[in-house]
Write a protein that holds these residues in place. Structure first.
Motif, PDB file in Angstrom:
ATOM      1  N   THR A  19       0.828  -1.211   0.000  1.00 37.58           N
ATOM      2  CA  THR A  19       0.000   0.000   0.000  1.00 37.58           C
ATOM      3  C   THR A  19       0.853   1.248   0.000  1.00 37.58           C
ATOM      4  O   THR A  19       0.339   2.354   0.053  1.00 37.58           O
ATOM      5  N   GLY A  20       2.222   1.084  -0.058  1.00 39.50           N
ATOM      6  CA  GLY A  20       3.103   2.231  -0.013  1.00 39.50           C
ATOM      7  C   GLY A  20       3.352   2.800  -1.380  1.00 39.50           C
ATOM      8  O   GLY A  20       2.672   3.708  -1.846  1.00 39.50           O
ATOM      9  N   GLY A  21       4.411   2.266  -2.085  1.00 36.33           N
ATOM     10  CA  GLY A  21       4.777   2.815  -3.366  1.00 36.33           C
ATOM     11  C   GLY A  21       3.799   2.488  -4.460  1.00 36.33           C
ATOM     12  O   GLY A  21       3.646   3.217  -5.422  1.00 36.33           O
ATOM     13  N   ALA A  22       3.141   1.364  -4.404  1.00 33.23           N
ATOM     14  CA  ALA A  22       2.231   0.964  -5.461  1.00 33.23           C
ATOM     15  C   ALA A  22       0.831   1.486  -5.192  1.00 33.23           C
ATOM     16  O   ALA A  22       0.459   1.830  -4.077  1.00 33.23           O
ATOM     17  N   ALA A  23       0.047   1.540  -6.265  1.00 34.57           N
ATOM     18  CA  ALA A  23      -1.323   2.019  -6.125  1.00 34.57           C
ATOM     19  C   ALA A  23      -2.139   1.014  -5.339  1.00 34.57           C
ATOM     20  O   ALA A  23      -1.842  -0.181  -5.309  1.00 34.57           O
ATOM     21  N   SER A  24      -3.165   1.504  -4.635  1.00 36.69           N
ATOM     22  CA  SER A  24      -4.049   0.605  -3.922  1.00 36.69           C
ATOM     23  C   SER A  24      -4.802  -0.260  -4.911  1.00 36.69           C
ATOM     24  O   SER A  24      -4.899   0.075  -6.097  1.00 36.69           O
ATOM     25  N   PHE A  25      -5.350  -1.360  -4.393  1.00 42.17           N
ATOM     26  CA  PHE A  25      -6.030  -2.305  -5.292  1.00 42.17           C
ATOM     27  C   PHE A  25      -7.200  -1.634  -6.008  1.00 42.17           C
ATOM     28  O   PHE A  25      -7.360  -1.782  -7.221  1.00 42.17           O
ATOM     29  N   ALA A  26      -8.035  -0.902  -5.271  1.00 43.56           N
ATOM     30  CA  ALA A  26      -9.211  -0.248  -5.868  1.00 43.56           C
ATOM     31  C   ALA A  26      -8.804   0.788  -6.908  1.00 43.56           C
ATOM     32  O   ALA A  26      -9.371   0.856  -8.001  1.00 43.56           O
ATOM     33  N   ALA A  27      -7.793   1.607  -6.552  1.00 47.04           N
ATOM     34  CA  ALA A  27      -7.354   2.638  -7.491  1.00 47.04           C
ATOM     35  C   ALA A  27      -6.727   2.014  -8.732  1.00 47.04           C
ATOM     36  O   ALA A  27      -6.946   2.481  -9.857  1.00 47.04           O
ATOM     37  N   VAL A 195       3.572  -6.285 -19.878  1.00 47.95           N
ATOM     38  CA  VAL A 195       2.966  -6.769 -18.646  1.00 47.95           C
ATOM     39  C   VAL A 195       3.944  -6.675 -17.478  1.00 47.95           C
ATOM     40  O   VAL A 195       3.544  -6.470 -16.322  1.00 47.95           O
ATOM     41  N   GLU A 196       5.244  -6.785 -17.741  1.00 48.76           N
ATOM     42  CA  GLU A 196       6.228  -6.703 -16.671  1.00 48.76           C
ATOM     43  C   GLU A 196       6.282  -5.300 -16.081  1.00 48.76           C
ATOM     44  O   GLU A 196       6.534  -5.128 -14.879  1.00 48.76           O
ATOM     45  N   ILE A 197       6.017  -4.309 -16.914  1.00 46.79           N
ATOM     46  CA  ILE A 197       5.964  -2.928 -16.428  1.00 46.79           C
ATOM     47  C   ILE A 197       4.677  -2.689 -15.655  1.00 46.79           C
ATOM     48  O   ILE A 197       4.667  -2.036 -14.610  1.00 46.79           O
ATOM     49  N   LEU A 198       3.594  -3.267 -16.188  1.00 48.98           N
ATOM     50  CA  LEU A 198       2.288  -3.058 -15.549  1.00 48.98           C
ATOM     51  C   LEU A 198       2.250  -3.649 -14.149  1.00 48.98           C
ATOM     52  O   LEU A 198       1.786  -3.006 -13.206  1.00 48.98           O
ATOM     53  N   VAL A 199       2.723  -4.886 -13.999  1.00 45.00           N
ATOM     54  CA  VAL A 199       2.639  -5.532 -12.686  1.00 45.00           C
ATOM     55  C   VAL A 199       3.655  -4.964 -11.708  1.00 45.00           C
ATOM     56  O   VAL A 199       3.582  -5.261 -10.508  1.00 45.00           O
ATOM     57  N   ALA A 200       4.611  -4.179 -12.193  1.00 40.64           N
ATOM     58  CA  ALA A 200       5.516  -3.477 -11.293  1.00 40.64           C
ATOM     59  C   ALA A 200       4.836  -2.273 -10.666  1.00 40.64           C
ATOM     60  O   ALA A 200       5.330  -1.703  -9.687  1.00 40.64           O
ATOM     61  N   THR A 201       3.701  -1.876 -11.238  1.00 41.74           N
ATOM     62  CA  THR A 201       2.982  -0.702 -10.768  1.00 41.74           C
ATOM     63  C   THR A 201       1.690  -1.060 -10.055  1.00 41.74           C
ATOM     64  O   THR A 201       1.306  -0.422  -9.075  1.00 41.74           O
ATOM     65  N   VAL A 202       1.006  -2.088 -10.562  1.00 42.09           N
ATOM     66  CA  VAL A 202      -0.286  -2.479  -9.981  1.00 42.09           C
ATOM     67  C   VAL A 202      -0.250  -3.968  -9.643  1.00 42.09           C
ATOM     68  O   VAL A 202       0.500  -4.727 -10.252  1.00 42.09           O
ATOM     69  N   PRO A 203      -1.044  -4.400  -8.657  1.00 38.56           N
ATOM     70  CA  PRO A 203      -1.103  -5.834  -8.349  1.00 38.56           C
ATOM     71  C   PRO A 203      -1.621  -6.627  -9.540  1.00 38.56           C
ATOM     72  O   PRO A 203      -2.427  -6.135 -10.327  1.00 38.56           O
ATOM     73  N   VAL A 204      -1.154  -7.864  -9.665  1.00 40.72           N
ATOM     74  CA  VAL A 204      -1.578  -8.709 -10.773  1.00 40.72           C
ATOM     75  C   VAL A 204      -3.094  -8.897 -10.760  1.00 40.72           C
ATOM     76  O   VAL A 204      -3.756  -8.815 -11.789  1.00 40.72           O
ATOM     77  N   ARG A 205      -3.646  -9.136  -9.576  1.00 38.42           N
ATOM     78  CA  ARG A 205      -5.088  -9.365  -9.489  1.00 38.42           C
ATOM     79  C   ARG A 205      -5.876  -8.090  -9.785  1.00 38.42           C
ATOM     80  O   ARG A 205      -7.011  -8.151 -10.246  1.00 38.42           O
ATOM     81  N   ALA A 206      -5.275  -6.922  -9.508  1.00 36.79           N
ATOM     82  CA  ALA A 206      -5.931  -5.666  -9.866  1.00 36.79           C
ATOM     83  C   ALA A 206      -5.955  -5.491 -11.382  1.00 36.79           C
ATOM     84  O   ALA A 206      -6.897  -4.933 -11.939  1.00 36.79           O
ATOM     85  N   LEU A 207      -4.922  -5.991 -12.041  1.00 35.86           N
ATOM     86  CA  LEU A 207      -4.888  -5.948 -13.500  1.00 35.86           C
ATOM     87  C   LEU A 207      -6.015  -6.801 -14.073  1.00 35.86           C
ATOM     88  O   LEU A 207      -6.713  -6.389 -15.007  1.00 35.86           O
ATOM     89  N   LEU A 208      -6.209  -7.987 -13.495  1.00 33.89           N
ATOM     90  CA  LEU A 208      -7.308  -8.849 -13.932  1.00 33.89           C
ATOM     91  C   LEU A 208      -8.654  -8.204 -13.643  1.00 33.89           C
ATOM     92  O   LEU A 208      -9.536  -8.163 -14.505  1.00 33.89           O
TER      93      LEU A 208
END
Length: 380
Positions: A19-27, A195-208
């Protein structure tokens, strides 16, 4: 020092889950959903597809003969009945007496019957026997309107029933197949390594979740467009009397279709995560294609089978079509619709949870096709 795929996945999942550097799941889910929506509404294919659905709906209502086809079969009793139909283009089926002709109509071997009138009510000396509704063309061809006996009183005629069954089933296939965009975008992101860039920013399950939510909102918008266009099409097609009957069915179809899409969307996402190239996608999509096409053919071919339609109403992958059709025809009560909707909603929750584990386990694996067992083991 090189970083393996497994290390990269563990690192990105750890970063994405915080919940620190990465975006929250909802966001993160909202951002991904917005990205999916904007990327598809900007394409011509999206609008062309929606336009074709609406045009097809109007065509099905205004040009019903295109879908019905075939000649009219009419049972006749005696020479007088045959004589009054000389100018009517129909296939005449001789019957021994009125009872035999009536049985042919009841068993749907013929569309209607013209039998001698023994009551003296008819000026032409004949009367018409029909199953659920007066055969308009046949009655008009007889000149003077004869008495018409209806064997089964129903608010929905056979032609109307066939039209609605076909439209609901076809819409289910078209919107269900729309989920292939989820699989295609997932494969594209894997193939280009984005996808490697995306999951470095957001949780994998948030991407789904973002992909499912985004495409579900797109589908909901399309379903609402169809729900608005359908009454207009029916009115233009001189099916105004059908509006009062089909309106409640449309009210059921919208939530069923949306939940049905969520169910299929999770499968589409898994299908995309299991491969790394667009060329390999067709193999992983085969199961999803089956669960989309099976309800389509089952409902079309078994719509007159009450027992089979009841079963299909509680099977998650076919409930989205079968239950709205049964609500339209009056074969199901409100509590049955709510029960079926509950079963479908529960199936969506279970399927999304299963899909999220498989998606997380397979998303960062590249190379050949990922086995379900391996994806499941890595999705902890």
């Amino acid at each position: 020092m090189s970083v393996t795929t497994e290390e990269r996945q563990n690192r990105t999942e750890g970063e994405g889950g915080g919940t620190g550097g990465a975006a929250s799941f909802a966001a993160a889910t909202r951002l991904v959903a917005e990205r999916e929506i904007m990327s598809f509404v900007r394409t011509k294919g999206f609008w062309v597809g929606l336009g074709l659905i609406v045009v097809g709906l109007f065509a099905a209502s205004i040009l019903p003969k295109v879908f019905s086809g075939g000649s009219t079969d009419v049972a006749v009793v005696g020479a007088q009945s045959s004589a009054v139909l000389e100018q009517f283009d129909a296939e005449l089926v001789p019957a021994e007496d009125t009872a035999a002709a009536t049985e042919l109509v009841r068993s749907e071997q013929v569309d209607a019957a013209v039998v001698p009138d023994t009551t003296g009510e008819s000026a032409t000396g004949v009367r018409v026997v029909a199953l659920t509704e007066p055969p308009a063309e046949l009655v008009a061809a007889l000149g003077t309107v004869p008495p018409v006996d209806i064997l089964q009183t129903s608010d929905v005629g056979q032609g109307q029933r066939a039209l609605v069954v076909m439209v609901f089933a076809l819409l289910f296939v078209m919107f269900g197949m729309g989920g292939v965009a989820i699989a295609q975008s997932t494969v594209t992101e894997k193939q280009t390594r984005i996808v490697e860039i995306l999951v470095a920013t957001v949780p994998v399950r948030a991407l789904l979740a973002g992909k499912i939510v985004g495409h579900a909102l797109l589908t909901l918008g399309q379903v609402l467009v169809v729900a608005i266009a359908a009454p207009i099409a029916l009115q233009l097609g001189d099916h105004g009397d059908l509006l009062s009957v089909v309106a409640p069915a449309l009210g059921w179809f919208v939530p069923f279709m949306c939940l049905g899409f969520l169910l299929l969307a999770s499968l589409w996402a898994v299908a995309g995560s299991l491969v790394s190239r667009q060329e390999d996608l067709s193999a992983s999509m085969s199961v999803v294609m089956l669960v989309i096409m099976a309800p389509y053919f089952l409902v079309l071919t078994q719509s007159d089978n009450a027992a089979m339609m009841t079963v299909l109403s509680y099977v998650p992958f076919s409930a989205a079509v079968a239950m709205p059709v049964r609500m339209f025809t009056g074969d199901a009560q409100v509590w049955e619709g709510l029960a079926s909707l509950g079963v479908l909603a529960a199936a969506v929750v279970v399927m999304v949870l299963l899909a999220s584990r498989l998606y997380a386990g397979a998303l960062l694996l590249t190379g050949g096709r990922v086995a379900l067992r391996k994806a499941w083991a890595r999705g902890d």
